[in-house]
Design a protein around this motif. Structure first.
Motif, PDB file in Angstrom:
ATOM      1  N   LYS A   1       0.823  -1.216   0.000  1.00 45.04           N
ATOM      2  CA  LYS A   1       0.000   0.000   0.000  1.00 45.04           C
ATOM      3  C   LYS A   1       0.854   1.261   0.000  1.00 45.04           C
ATOM      4  CE  LYS A   1      -4.245  -1.461   2.211  1.00 45.04           C
ATOM      5  NZ  LYS A   1      -4.684  -1.737   3.582  1.00 45.04           N
ATOM      6  N   ARG A   2       2.019   1.137   0.599  1.00 43.77           N
ATOM      7  CA  ARG A   2       2.912   2.303   0.654  1.00 43.77           C
ATOM      8  C   ARG A   2       3.652   2.521  -0.661  1.00 43.77           C
ATOM      9  NH1 ARG A   2       5.362   2.613   6.671  1.00 43.77           N
ATOM     10  NH2 ARG A   2       3.408   2.166   7.759  1.00 43.77           N
ATOM     11  N   GLY A   3       3.362   1.701  -1.647  1.00 43.10           N
ATOM     12  CA  GLY A   3       3.923   1.947  -2.972  1.00 43.10           C
ATOM     13  C   GLY A   3       5.054   1.015  -3.369  1.00 43.10           C
ATOM     14  N   THR A   4       5.377   0.051  -2.515  1.00 42.24           N
ATOM     15  CA  THR A   4       6.473  -0.869  -2.837  1.00 42.24           C
ATOM     16  C   THR A   4       5.962  -1.990  -3.741  1.00 42.24           C
ATOM     17  OG1 THR A   4       7.310  -0.459  -0.621  1.00 42.24           O
ATOM     18  CG2 THR A   4       8.277  -2.305  -1.814  1.00 42.24           C
ATOM     19  N   THR A   5       6.716  -2.263  -4.808  1.00 42.40           N
ATOM     20  CA  THR A   5       6.365  -3.378  -5.682  1.00 42.40           C
ATOM     21  C   THR A   5       6.631  -4.678  -4.926  1.00 42.40           C
ATOM     22  OG1 THR A   5       7.258  -2.025  -7.448  1.00 42.40           O
ATOM     23  CG2 THR A   5       6.737  -4.318  -7.998  1.00 42.40           C
ATOM     24  N   LEU A   6       5.709  -5.634  -5.050  1.00 48.03           N
ATOM     25  CA  LEU A   6       5.884  -6.883  -4.317  1.00 48.03           C
ATOM     26  C   LEU A   6       5.737  -8.079  -5.247  1.00 48.03           C
ATOM     27  CD1 LEU A   6       6.138  -7.570  -1.186  1.00 48.03           C
ATOM     28  CD2 LEU A   6       3.761  -8.264  -1.386  1.00 48.03           C
ATOM     29  N   VAL A   7       6.764  -8.909  -5.294  1.00 45.48           N
ATOM     30  CA  VAL A   7       6.687 -10.139  -6.084  1.00 45.48           C
ATOM     31  C   VAL A   7       6.820 -11.294  -5.109  1.00 45.48           C
ATOM     32  CG1 VAL A   7       7.688 -11.492  -7.961  1.00 45.48           C
ATOM     33  CG2 VAL A   7       7.781  -8.993  -8.041  1.00 45.48           C
ATOM     34  N   MET A   8       5.824 -12.190  -5.124  1.00 41.84           N
ATOM     35  CA  MET A   8       5.828 -13.234  -4.112  1.00 41.84           C
ATOM     36  C   MET A   8       5.532 -14.599  -4.731  1.00 41.84           C
ATOM     37  SD  MET A   8       3.407 -13.185  -0.796  1.00 41.84           S
ATOM     38  CE  MET A   8       2.619 -14.668  -0.292  1.00 41.84           C
ATOM     39  N   ALA A   9       6.494 -15.507  -4.623  1.00 43.93           N
ATOM     40  CA  ALA A   9       6.260 -16.877  -5.063  1.00 43.93           C
ATOM     41  C   ALA A   9       5.575 -17.598  -3.915  1.00 43.93           C
ATOM     42  CB  ALA A   9       7.584 -17.552  -5.386  1.00 43.93           C
ATOM     43  N   THR A  10       4.523 -18.336  -4.226  1.00 39.33           N
ATOM     44  CA  THR A  10       3.810 -18.996  -3.119  1.00 39.33           C
ATOM     45  C   THR A  10       3.103 -20.274  -3.555  1.00 39.33           C
ATOM     46  OG1 THR A  10       2.227 -18.659  -1.328  1.00 39.33           O
ATOM     47  CG2 THR A  10       1.695 -17.636  -3.435  1.00 39.33           C
ATOM     48  N   HIS A  11       2.872 -21.131  -2.599  1.00 37.52           N
ATOM     49  CA  HIS A  11       2.089 -22.345  -2.784  1.00 37.52           C
ATOM     50  C   HIS A  11       0.781 -22.235  -2.011  1.00 37.52           C
ATOM     51  CE1 HIS A  11       5.629 -24.985  -4.076  1.00 37.52           C
ATOM     52  NE2 HIS A  11       4.717 -25.045  -5.032  1.00 37.52           N
ATOM     53  N   ASN A  12       0.569 -21.072  -1.391  1.00 38.86           N
ATOM     54  CA  ASN A  12      -0.557 -20.934  -0.477  1.00 38.86           C
ATOM     55  C   ASN A  12      -1.834 -20.534  -1.224  1.00 38.86           C
ATOM     56  OD1 ASN A  12      -2.367 -20.111   1.569  1.00 38.86           O
ATOM     57  ND2 ASN A  12      -0.618 -19.885   2.973  1.00 38.86           N
ATOM     58  N   ARG A  13      -2.628 -21.542  -1.476  1.00 36.81           N
ATOM     59  CA  ARG A  13      -3.852 -21.375  -2.263  1.00 36.81           C
ATOM     60  C   ARG A  13      -4.822 -20.389  -1.601  1.00 36.81           C
ATOM     61  NH1 ARG A  13      -6.740 -25.122  -5.307  1.00 36.81           N
ATOM     62  NH2 ARG A  13      -8.977 -24.869  -5.082  1.00 36.81           N
ATOM     63  N   ASP A  14      -5.021 -20.539  -0.297  1.00 34.19           N
ATOM     64  CA  ASP A  14      -5.976 -19.683   0.416  1.00 34.19           C
ATOM     65  C   ASP A  14      -5.634 -18.217   0.276  1.00 34.19           C
ATOM     66  OD1 ASP A  14      -7.447 -21.760   1.205  1.00 34.19           O
ATOM     67  OD2 ASP A  14      -6.641 -21.868   3.266  1.00 34.19           O
ATOM     68  N   ILE A  15      -4.390 -17.928   0.442  1.00 34.33           N
ATOM     69  CA  ILE A  15      -3.958 -16.530   0.366  1.00 34.33           C
ATOM     70  C   ILE A  15      -4.211 -15.966  -1.027  1.00 34.33           C
ATOM     71  CG2 ILE A  15      -1.891 -15.071   0.327  1.00 34.33           C
ATOM     72  CD1 ILE A  15      -0.930 -16.631   2.789  1.00 34.33           C
ATOM     73  N   VAL A  16      -3.780 -16.712  -2.042  1.00 32.53           N
ATOM     74  CA  VAL A  16      -3.936 -16.217  -3.419  1.00 32.53           C
ATOM     75  C   VAL A  16      -5.426 -16.034  -3.769  1.00 32.53           C
ATOM     76  CG1 VAL A  16      -3.455 -16.685  -5.856  1.00 32.53           C
ATOM     77  CG2 VAL A  16      -1.777 -17.310  -4.115  1.00 32.53           C
ATOM     78  N   ASN A  17      -6.222 -16.953  -3.318  1.00 35.77           N
ATOM     79  CA  ASN A  17      -7.656 -16.872  -3.663  1.00 35.77           C
ATOM     80  C   ASN A  17      -8.403 -15.819  -2.842  1.00 35.77           C
ATOM     81  OD1 ASN A  17      -7.340 -18.774  -5.582  1.00 35.77           O
ATOM     82  ND2 ASN A  17      -8.129 -20.480  -4.354  1.00 35.77           N
TER      83      ASN A  17
ATOM     84  N   VAL B   1       2.187 -19.725 -18.192  1.00 33.04           N
ATOM     85  CA  VAL B   1       1.009 -20.331 -18.817  1.00 33.04           C
ATOM     86  C   VAL B   1      -0.242 -19.514 -18.512  1.00 33.04           C
ATOM     87  CG1 VAL B   1       1.925 -22.677 -18.871  1.00 33.04           C
ATOM     88  CG2 VAL B   1       0.743 -21.861 -16.822  1.00 33.04           C
ATOM     89  N   ARG B   2      -0.120 -18.591 -17.583  1.00 37.36           N
ATOM     90  CA  ARG B   2      -1.290 -17.790 -17.208  1.00 37.36           C
ATOM     91  C   ARG B   2      -0.793 -16.507 -16.579  1.00 37.36           C
ATOM     92  NH1 ARG B   2      -4.570 -18.626 -12.494  1.00 37.36           N
ATOM     93  NH2 ARG B   2      -3.223 -20.378 -11.960  1.00 37.36           N
ATOM     94  N   ASP B   3      -1.426 -15.385 -16.934  1.00 39.28           N
ATOM     95  CA  ASP B   3      -1.062 -14.111 -16.335  1.00 39.28           C
ATOM     96  C   ASP B   3      -2.357 -13.317 -16.194  1.00 39.28           C
ATOM     97  OD1 ASP B   3      -0.099 -11.687 -15.537  1.00 39.28           O
ATOM     98  OD2 ASP B   3       1.483 -11.552 -17.058  1.00 39.28           O
ATOM     99  N   GLU B   4      -2.956 -13.340 -15.002  1.00 41.61           N
ATOM    100  CA  GLU B   4      -4.269 -12.742 -14.798  1.00 41.61           C
ATOM    101  C   GLU B   4      -4.201 -11.567 -13.846  1.00 41.61           C
ATOM    102  OE1 GLU B   4      -6.918 -16.828 -15.255  1.00 41.61           O
ATOM    103  OE2 GLU B   4      -6.093 -16.260 -13.329  1.00 41.61           O
ATOM    104  N   HIS B   5      -5.017 -10.565 -14.145  1.00 39.76           N
ATOM    105  CA  HIS B   5      -5.004  -9.349 -13.340  1.00 39.76           C
ATOM    106  C   HIS B   5      -5.413  -9.608 -11.887  1.00 39.76           C
ATOM    107  CE1 HIS B   5      -5.270  -5.300 -12.089  1.00 39.76           C
ATOM    108  NE2 HIS B   5      -6.589  -5.266 -12.030  1.00 39.76           N
ATOM    109  N   ARG B   6      -6.558 -10.267 -11.695  1.00 36.75           N
ATOM    110  CA  ARG B   6      -6.964 -10.648 -10.341  1.00 36.75           C
ATOM    111  C   ARG B   6      -7.261 -12.132 -10.371  1.00 36.75           C
ATOM    112  NH1 ARG B   6      -8.365  -6.404  -6.888  1.00 36.75           N
ATOM    113  NH2 ARG B   6      -9.947  -7.567  -5.782  1.00 36.75           N
ATOM    114  N   GLY B   7      -6.207 -12.906 -10.349  1.00 37.37           N
ATOM    115  CA  GLY B   7      -6.357 -14.323 -10.632  1.00 37.37           C
ATOM    116  C   GLY B   7      -6.591 -15.198  -9.411  1.00 37.37           C
ATOM    117  N   ASP B   8      -6.776 -16.493  -9.712  1.00 37.60           N
ATOM    118  CA  ASP B   8      -6.894 -17.515  -8.672  1.00 37.60           C
ATOM    119  C   ASP B   8      -5.596 -18.299  -8.605  1.00 37.60           C
ATOM    120  OD1 ASP B   8      -9.399 -17.232  -7.555  1.00 37.60           O
ATOM    121  OD2 ASP B   8     -10.363 -18.154  -9.334  1.00 37.60           O
ATOM    122  N   TYR B   9      -5.503 -19.097  -7.544  1.00 40.60           N
ATOM    123  CA  TYR B   9      -4.333 -19.969  -7.448  1.00 40.60           C
ATOM    124  C   TYR B   9      -4.357 -20.992  -8.581  1.00 40.60           C
ATOM    125  CZ  TYR B   9      -0.857 -23.070  -5.490  1.00 40.60           C
ATOM    126  OH  TYR B   9       0.243 -23.839  -5.319  1.00 40.60           O
ATOM    127  N   GLY B  10      -5.517 -21.621  -8.774  1.00 42.61           N
ATOM    128  CA  GLY B  10      -5.737 -22.431  -9.966  1.00 42.61           C
ATOM    129  C   GLY B  10      -5.183 -23.849  -9.941  1.00 42.61           C
TER     130      GLY B  10
END
Lengths: 297, 228
Positions: B185-201, B216-225
């Protein structure tokens, strides 16, 4: 680098010594053991060298001058010898003096030579000392070729043997000390390497948060220095006490002319300085070599 | 901000980890990188902080071309990005405070500034009261808070997190995610690799899915999938 950062490295290096207690102990012990050995050999070798030097110093060339030579010829020979390379001193000893010395040296038996004072059979002699004792043979050979030289004596046969013995002793000493130093470097750097492998994660993290290699190296460099110096303390103490007592009690018992130990006072300090320097160099070297491995990312 | 152009990475043993990736991450974005194990996620992340070099192609981070940075200059580049890992990567002999302060010491900040700023970020991640504790005296979640504090202490424009909740229980994971959201929120770009389905969804953000070294997929507001 800012001065404040340098202070930080000093502080950090001291803290690390405490933080890695057992590893520090292992490294310091390795330094202690090897430096004790190096120190003992150093004391032996330096004394042996000193004794060998004393023996060598007594070696001189005696050039006997033919009776046919007049005062000018004798002077010319003296000048010629003085002008040769590597000459330390040239002393002229007239034949009268030679005879007096001979009579004195022989003590009571010298009386038998008294009659010769009227008709001295000896020769005038130049006694020559060379700067390097090893030059004696070369100088003697050259003087033999001069005019009016009847004979040249320098302890032929005996001197060659002495020199070769002293040389062998010296070389063996050098080989032993160099060998020991290499062993020490190997042993110590390996011990330090083990302690640093244990800290490889630490180095990895430092790099991740943006520490430059120099920044990471500094505390390790200082730590190596402290380890080396700490490791030198026991050997220095041990050698100082032992040598001091050896010099104090054993030296007066030795009556053989050439065998004279190096005086304890400057010698102990010299050996201590050498051991500290060796310890510090090996400590730093071992430490930096080990870190280097983990800085190649 | 972060751009990958035709990036390929083949490891010396012949394994192709990344096989032609083009991607652009804008300033201030929050991006999840998902995908099955061995898909190339880690390599993708590691290349962003120049732990790995691409075999071909170019990577730009903060305007710097990473493949051309000399090894000795890598630490300087890393000062401008924050990093958070699954295993926290804290110096075990340093206290929480010292771990965070270290990141400022390496760039030779003034001691007064370090003291002030470190306490500030420790407060932000809610662990100010444990500043004097060693990592071994902290829980996993607390250690990760320290690691996050360290990653943002120098105000980086980008924070890269590799499975930051991988070792944490669900509840703690949510707490950690709240901190990440706050940072973003403070403006920092965040890149996060994760396996946590709940969080992503649940915290919907851009999702980049990687499989066999490709996006294989690049979605604006995506799901874990993926099914776990």
């Amino acid at each position: 680098m800012k001065f404040r950062t340098l202070l930080r490295h000093f502080r950090e290096s001291f803290k690390n010594i405490g933080r890695n207690g057992w590893m520090t102990f292992a490294s310091v012990s390795a330094v202690t053991v090897t430096l004790t050995l190096v120190g003992v050999f150093l004391v032996l070798m330096m004394n042996l060298n000193h004794i060998a030097g004393n023996v060598e110093k007594d070696v001189e060339v005696r050039a006997h001058i033919d009776n046919a030579a007049n005062q000018n010829d004798i002077k010319a020979i003296g000048k010629k010898i003085t002008e040769m390379d590597g000459i330390e001193s040239v002393i002229f000893s007239p034949k009268d003096e030679e005879l007096t010395n001979l009579i004195d040296d022989l003590g009571d038996n010298g009386e038998a030579f008294k009659p010769f004072e009227q008709d001295n059979p000896l020769r005038d002699v130049y006694i020559i000392k060379t700067k390097s004792p090893q030059d004696v043979i070369k100088v003697a050979k050259k003087i033999e070729g001069f005019d009016y030289i009847q004979s040249v004596k320098y302890g032929q046969g005996y001197v060659e043997k002495l020199f070769s013995f002293v040389n062998i002793a010296r070389n063996i000493g050098i080989v032993l000390i160099v060998g020991l130093l290499f062993t020490a470097m190997f042993l110590i750097s390996n011990t330090i390497k083990i302690t640093i492998v244990a800290r490889r994660k630490e180095i990895e993290i430092m790099r991740l948060v943006g520490a430059t290699n120099t920044f990471i190296r500094w505390p390790f460099f200082l730590e190596g220095l402290w380890l080396g110096i700490l490791g030198a303390i026991v050997p220095i103490g041990l050698i100082a006490v032992l040598y001091y007592n050896l010099y104090k009690y054993a030296q007066p018992q030795i009556t053989f002319k050439f065998v004279e130990l190096l005086p304890a006072s400057p010698f102990i300090y010299q050996v201590s300085a050498i051991l500290i320097v060796i310890g510090a160099v090996i400590g730093i070297w071992g430490s930096l070599m080990s870190v280097r491995k983990f800085l190649k990312v | 901000m972060i751009e990958m152009i035709d990036v390929k990475k083949t490891y010396p043993n012949g394994v192709i980890a990344i096989n032609g990736i083009n991607v652009k991450i804008k300033p201030g974005e929050f991006v999840y990188v998902v995908g099955p194990s061995g898909a190339g996620k880690s390599t993708f992340i590691k290349m962003m902080y120049r732990e790995e070099k691409p075999t071909s192609g170019n990577i730009l981070v903060n305007g710097l071309s990473l493949p051309s940075i000399r090894n000795s200059k890598v630490p300087l580049f890393r000062r401008n990005i924050g990093m958070v890992f699954q295993d926290f990567k804290l110096l075990q002999t340093f206290t929480a405070y010292e771990n965070v302060a270290f990141a400022m010491e390496v760039i030779e900040k003034e001691p007064e500034e370090i003291k002030k700023r470190v306490m500030e970020v420790l407060d932000l991640v809610g662990i100010k009261h444990k500043a004097r504790m060693l990592p071994s005296e902290l829980s996993g979640g607390e250690q990760q808070r320290v690691a996050i504090a360290r990653s943002i202490v120098n105000d980086p424009k980008v924070v890269i997190a590799d499975e930051p909740t991988g070792n944490l229980d669900p509840e703690t994971s949510w707490e950690i995610m709240n901190i990440f959201e706050e940072i973003n929120k403070r403006g920092t770009t965040l890149v996060m690799a994760t396996h946590n389905r709940d969080i992503v969804n649940n915290i919907k953000r851009r999702v980049i899915a990687i499989e066999s070294g490709k996006i294989v997929r690049d979605e604006h507001r995506g799901d874990y999938g993926y099914e776990i």
